[in-house]
Design an enzyme around this catalytic site. Structure first.
Site, PDB file in Angstrom:
ATOM      1  N   LYS A 112      69.146 -29.921 -38.700  1.00  9.59           N
ATOM      2  CA  LYS A 112      69.909 -31.069 -38.203  1.00  9.59           C
ATOM      3  C   LYS A 112      70.764 -30.675 -37.002  1.00  9.59           C
ATOM      4  CE  LYS A 112      69.845 -33.961 -42.259  1.00  9.59           C
ATOM      5  NZ  LYS A 112      70.495 -34.430 -43.466  1.00  9.59           N
ATOM      6  N   LYS A 193      58.497 -33.179 -43.659  1.00  6.34           N
ATOM      7  CA  LYS A 193      58.777 -33.819 -44.940  1.00  6.34           C
ATOM      8  C   LYS A 193      59.005 -35.323 -44.745  1.00  6.34           C
ATOM      9  CE  LYS A 193      62.964 -34.130 -46.846  1.00  6.34           C
ATOM     10  NZ  LYS A 193      63.109 -35.427 -47.519  1.00  6.34           N
ATOM     11  N   LYS A 196      63.843 -40.511 -45.693  1.00  7.52           N
ATOM     12  CA  LYS A 196      64.411 -41.834 -45.460  1.00  7.52           C
ATOM     13  C   LYS A 196      64.972 -41.953 -44.056  1.00  7.52           C
ATOM     14  CE  LYS A 196      66.816 -41.824 -49.575  1.00  7.52           C
ATOM     15  NZ  LYS A 196      67.893 -41.006 -49.054  1.00  7.52           N
TER      16      LYS A 196
HETATM   17  P1  ATP Z   1      67.403 -38.380 -46.158  1.00  4.79           P
HETATM   18  O1  ATP Z   1      66.503 -38.333 -44.963  1.00  4.79           O
HETATM   19  O2  ATP Z   1      68.444 -39.475 -46.086  1.00  4.79           O
HETATM   20  O3  ATP Z   1      67.955 -37.049 -46.554  1.00  4.79           O
HETATM   21  P2  ATP Z   1      65.477 -38.122 -48.292  1.00  4.79           P
HETATM   22  O4  ATP Z   1      64.188 -38.848 -48.247  1.00  4.79           O
HETATM   23  O5  ATP Z   1      65.465 -36.657 -48.028  1.00  4.79           O
HETATM   24  O6  ATP Z   1      66.476 -38.905 -47.333  1.00  4.79           O
HETATM   25  P3  ATP Z   1      67.410 -37.791 -50.435  1.00  4.79           P
HETATM   26  O7  ATP Z   1      68.279 -38.913 -50.891  1.00  4.79           O
HETATM   27  O8  ATP Z   1      68.013 -36.756 -49.545  1.00  4.79           O
HETATM   28  O9  ATP Z   1      66.118 -38.435 -49.721  1.00  4.79           O
HETATM   29  O10 ATP Z   1      66.759 -37.054 -51.691  1.00  4.79           O
HETATM   30  C1  ATP Z   1      66.595 -37.686 -52.952  1.00  4.79           C
HETATM   31  C2  ATP Z   1      65.635 -36.891 -53.807  1.00  4.79           C
HETATM   32  O11 ATP Z   1      64.287 -37.042 -53.318  1.00  4.79           O
HETATM   33  C3  ATP Z   1      65.901 -35.385 -53.826  1.00  4.79           C
HETATM   34  O12 ATP Z   1      65.662 -34.891 -55.132  1.00  4.79           O
HETATM   35  C4  ATP Z   1      64.864 -34.823 -52.872  1.00  4.79           C
HETATM   36  O13 ATP Z   1      64.533 -33.488 -53.157  1.00  4.79           O
HETATM   37  C5  ATP Z   1      63.697 -35.758 -53.120  1.00  4.79           C
HETATM   38  N1  ATP Z   1      62.823 -35.859 -51.945  1.00  4.79           N
HETATM   39  C6  ATP Z   1      63.213 -36.291 -50.714  1.00  4.79           C
HETATM   40  N2  ATP Z   1      62.157 -36.281 -49.882  1.00  4.79           N
HETATM   41  C7  ATP Z   1      61.098 -35.824 -50.591  1.00  4.79           C
HETATM   42  C8  ATP Z   1      59.717 -35.580 -50.270  1.00  4.79           C
HETATM   43  N3  ATP Z   1      59.259 -35.827 -49.046  1.00  4.79           N
HETATM   44  N4  ATP Z   1      58.898 -35.121 -51.239  1.00  4.79           N
HETATM   45  C9  ATP Z   1      59.374 -34.892 -52.492  1.00  4.79           C
HETATM   46  N5  ATP Z   1      60.662 -35.087 -52.854  1.00  4.79           N
HETATM   47  C10 ATP Z   1      61.510 -35.545 -51.919  1.00  4.79           C
HETATM   48 MG    MG Z   2      67.333 -35.584 -47.950  1.00  5.96          MG
END
Ligand code: ATP
Ligand code: MG
Length: 324
Positions: A112, A193, A196
């Protein structure tokens, strides 16, 4: 007494299939064996600017999606992080035992920091808040996606350091990764990855996407120049689609898709995803039909977990000698 499980999701953006396969699905599967607490971590979401009105709506939407994905609010506690003041309080106490070098080493921070010209202190500090989220409940199992493994190691390091400085205070938490789907990649770029926070319509399948949108997104997903699926030699795009399909429908095996032309394979993947998400979307509509229902679930969650959090904060303060 049952062991305690803790995990969370940031109420930022739209929850996607990676969040489901990496986290929510395993929460639903293991919840009954443990005393489970699932958190909507809004204090993490605000490490980057969130529109206040949107954020307060997203908090309820995320809670509804937890239930829609199979979390049973009668058994598990669904809680908003900011409703429990101890998370932020414990985060400060833990900040004081955390060397700065440990935080600079976090790959998510480095990634980041590289992308942005200026970076908020919250982005650096957020793993300590995450340690507080877990340690405050003395959780022994933390089911997360693979991207959170390093932060969990840090949580253990912080707990160990605190325990050795001030005496046994925290339970050491273990990481629980799903066997399939621990790291779902972006449809538009299978080397990144799915997240969101990544914008772009072709990046992620949202849990609330309708069937047509899902078909379109999967049809456009990045693959490679091969014509058909070679199970022994899948490129990253095809491997990712296969993982998604297999996690949604275990009857889709490498053998069952061998030799399929990419167009047909993608249709099969879309079918599996749509079938998996349909009951979740139905439940989502049911639980959001009565607006006060979610607020009641969150209030009940808070009531259940507040005493646990207060206990740990008091114990931590006593151990450190600060005024309680
Ligand atoms: P952000 O971009 O806002 O960080 P994010 O998609 O990474 O969003 P988080 O709220 O940070 O979502 O993570 C919530 C849960 O989802 C965590 O347990 C994280 O490990 C899991 N997770 C997030 N992205 C993935 C992915 N691409 N594959 C599997 N698990 C994921
Ligand atoms: Mg995340």
């Amino acid at each position: 007494m049952k062991a305690r499980v803790l995990s969370g999701v940031q109420p930022s953006g739209q929850l996607h299939i990676g969040n489901y396969l990496g986290a929510l699905k395993s929460w639903a599967e293991i919840q009954s064996q443990y005393e489970s607490i699932f958190c909507i971590v809004d204090l993490h979401a605000i490490t980057v600017y969130q529109d206040p009105k949107e954020l307060s709506e997203k908090i309820r939407e995320t809670a509804a999606l937890f239930i829609a994905a199979g979390i049973d609010p009668n058994h598990s506690s669904i809680v908003v992080q900011s409703a429990i003041p101890g998370h932020a309080e414990l985060a400060w106490l833990l900040t004081c035992v955390t060397p700065l070098g440990w935080l600079y080493r976090m790959t998510q921070f480095k990634a980041k920091a590289e992308k942005q010209e200026t970076i908020g202190d919250g982005i650096l500090q957020y793993p300590v808040l995450m340690a507080a989220d877990i340690l405050i409940y003395q959780a022994s199992i933390v089911p997360v996606g693979e991207d959170q493994s390093q932060h969990l190691e840090l949580t253990r390091d912080i707990a160990q350091r605190f325990n050795s400085l001030y005496g046994e205070t925290f339970v050491m938490p273990a990481t629980h990764l799903p066997t399939v789907g621990a790291r779902i990649m972006g449809l538009d770029d299978p080397t990144q990855k799915m997240s969101k926070s990544v914008t772009g319509t072709g990046h992620a399948i949202a849990l609330l996407d309708d069937p047509k949108t899902i078909q379109k997104k999967i049809a456009r997903a990045t693959t490679d120049s091969q014509p058909a699926v070679d199970p022994d030699n899948m490129g990253p795009g095809i491997a990712n689609l296969f993982t998604i399909a297999h996690a949604c429908d275990p009857s889709i095996t490498k053998q069952s898709v061998a030799g399929m032309r990419y167009g047909d394979f993608k249709k099969r993947v879309a079918q599996a995803v749509i079938a998996r998400l349909e009951p979740i979307q139905q439940r989502y509509r049911a639980v959001t039909a009565e607006p006060s229902y979610i607020d009641a679930v969150l209030a009940r969650g808070k009531e259940r977990v507040l005493p646990i959090a207060q206990d740990t904060v008091a114990k931590t303060k006593r151990a450190m000698g600060v005024y309680t």
